[in-house]
Design a protein around this motif. Structure first.
Motif, short mmCIF file in Angstrom:
data_model
loop_
_atom_site.label_atom_id
_atom_site.label_comp_id
_atom_site.label_asym_id
_atom_site.label_seq_id
_atom_site.Cartn_x
_atom_site.Cartn_y
_atom_site.Cartn_z
N TYR A 348 -6.54 -16.70 6.73
CA TYR A 348 -7.97 -14.87 6.69
C TYR A 348 -6.69 -14.06 6.63
O TYR A 348 -7.85 -13.28 5.56
N ILE A 349 -5.74 -13.55 7.11
CA ILE A 349 -5.24 -12.47 6.02
C ILE A 349 -5.41 -12.73 4.80
O ILE A 349 -5.57 -11.44 4.02
N ARG A 350 -4.45 -13.65 4.00
CA ARG A 350 -4.94 -13.84 2.62
C ARG A 350 -6.46 -13.43 1.50
O ARG A 350 -6.23 -12.93 0.91
N GLN A 351 -7.16 -13.86 2.45
CA GLN A 351 -8.36 -13.89 1.62
C GLN A 351 -8.99 -12.12 1.73
O GLN A 351 -9.54 -11.02 1.15
N LEU A 352 -8.68 -11.75 2.85
CA LEU A 352 -8.72 -9.93 3.49
C LEU A 352 -7.69 -9.04 2.79
O LEU A 352 -7.81 -8.22 1.63
N VAL A 353 -6.90 -9.46 2.36
CA VAL A 353 -5.69 -8.81 1.29
C VAL A 353 -5.64 -8.97 0.22
O VAL A 353 -5.70 -8.16 -0.61
N GLN A 354 -6.25 -9.74 -0.54
CA GLN A 354 -6.64 -10.55 -2.12
C GLN A 354 -7.44 -9.53 -2.48
O GLN A 354 -7.49 -9.59 -3.09
N LYS A 355 -8.94 -9.11 -1.79
CA LYS A 355 -9.72 -8.27 -1.34
C LYS A 355 -8.65 -7.37 -2.51
O LYS A 355 -9.78 -6.38 -3.60
N TYR A 356 -7.75 -6.47 -1.49
CA TYR A 356 -7.55 -4.84 -2.46
C TYR A 356 -6.56 -5.32 -3.46
O TYR A 356 -6.70 -4.61 -4.05
#
Length: 379
Positions: A348-356
């Motif tokens: 979840y946190i990877r998916q979130l950070v990757q957009k940034y």
């Protein structure tokens, strides 16, 4: 000059000269004192006050301009109504509400017990050090979460060398230091035996500790003005955190440490690291804000927020040349479990950070529209 009385004259309804002592707001009788009546009437005509002071064995008199006197009185009144703890400003590089800062300063200044509760990394420990520094108080720090031998740490040790002797702990030294601040860090992780030892020390009606290991088991009273400030983490995610005994908690006033808003986090990062790229600042604090919002949901996919401490470290790493993907790999992703495969917190946190990360590579700004394709993760 120190005045015994300061007289304000006035005419009553019968046009008689009367006076009131403005220091205690009580009438000052001058009917049988023609000399005083004359002085007071002169003061009325020139819009002045009459100050009475000791001059040797007799009274001296001085005419005082009303405006000057009331400025002095107001300053003195301000110092009484707003003692030292309310007059000292917060440090510019620390964010806490004015009300909570004022209350912390007041508790330290009056030798009271206070407990800060809240998630780890929100500045609970740091704010106590800053307040003690502002008040010029000596501070003693005790990390109860890492204390193994409780009795030795809080009371002392008995040694055998050419006989038996007892050496008091640094905690006892702290108790004996008037006006000191004793910081009991991570009280929620302390061994319950530590709580039992602290109970009488923290009780406002007792404020003593017994040195059972010392000959005669003497009692050591807490010195005047000593304040105990504790910190406690909250939440099931904190390893070894214990439910605090109600009797122990009742010995403190309890304040919840604020979790900073996105704007406050951005302000703090810019203060601490003025050379931080504004886009990186925005990205870090936006990620933090979305993590906080997720943690509030009923079926949250994350169990803990990104602490202020972690954000500050991430900002420093950025200034030192690490990009967002490297920062996330080193200090953000390890905070979250990879149990559960595709449904894990780590994913979840990877998916979130990757957009940034992707937007950062394109040198674009970040908007909420970037997250519409993450419906499965409710980001």
């Amino acid at each position: 000059m120190e005045y015994k009385q300061v007289l304000k004259g006035y005419y009553d309804t019968e046009k008689k000269v009367k006076a009131i002592n403005v220091l205690n707001k009580e009438p000052y009788f001058i009917e049988d004192r023609p000399d005083m009546k004359q002085r007071v009437e002169r003061a009325i005509n020139f819009n002045q006050l009459v100050g009475v002071y000791q001059r040797g064995t007799r009274n001296g008199f001085k005419y005082i301009e009303q405006d000057d006197f009331y400025i002095d009185v107001q300053e003195a009144k301000t110092m009484i109504e707003n003692p030292k703890h309310t007059l000292l400003a917060k440090p510019d590089d620390f964010i806490i509400s004015d009300l909570k800062w004022k209350y912390l300063m007041r508790c330290i200044n009056k030798g009271k017990n206070l407990m800060f509760v809240g998630p780890a990394g929100t500045g609970k420990t740091q704010v106590v050090f800053r307040a003690a520094e502002q008040l010029d108080k000596k501070i003693f720090y005790f990390n109860l979460g890492s204390t193994q031998d409780v009795r030795s740490s809080l009371i002392g040790n008995t040694f055998f060398k050419d006989g038996t002797y007892f050496e008091e702990s640094s905690f006892i030294t702290a108790l004996k230091t008037p006006g000191s601040v004793i910081l009991l860090d991570e009280l929620s992780r302390a061994n319950p035996e530590a709580w039992n030892i602290l109970m009488p020390v923290l009780d406002a009606n007792i404020r003593k500790i017994r040195l059972d290991e010392k000959d005669g088991s003497p009692e050591v009273p807490v010195a005047d003005g000593v304040s105990f400030i504790a910190t406690a983490n909250v939440g099931f995610e904190y390893t070894s955190a214990r439910m605090l005994d109600r009797a122990l908690v009742d010995r403190f006033s309890v304040i919840e440490m604020d979790v900073l808003t996105k704007d406050e986090e951005m302000k703090l990062l810019s203060i601490k690291h003025s050379s931080l790229d504004p886009k990186v600042n925005e990205a870090l604090c936006d990620i933090s804000d979305k993590v906080k919002n997720e943690c509030k949901r009923e079926n949250a996919k994350l169990s803990s927020i990104l602490s202020t401490r972690i954000l500050l470290e991430a900002a420093e790493m950025s200034v030192d040349g690490f990009d967002l993907s490297e920062i996330a790999e080193l200090i953000l992703y390890p905070l979250y479990s990879d149990d559960g495969g595709a449904d894990s917190e780590r994913i979840y946190i990877r998916q979130l950070v990757q957009k940034y990360v992707q937007k950062g590579n394109k040198k674009e700004l970040f908007t909420d529209n970037d997250f519409r394709d993450l419906k499965d993760f409710n980001v």
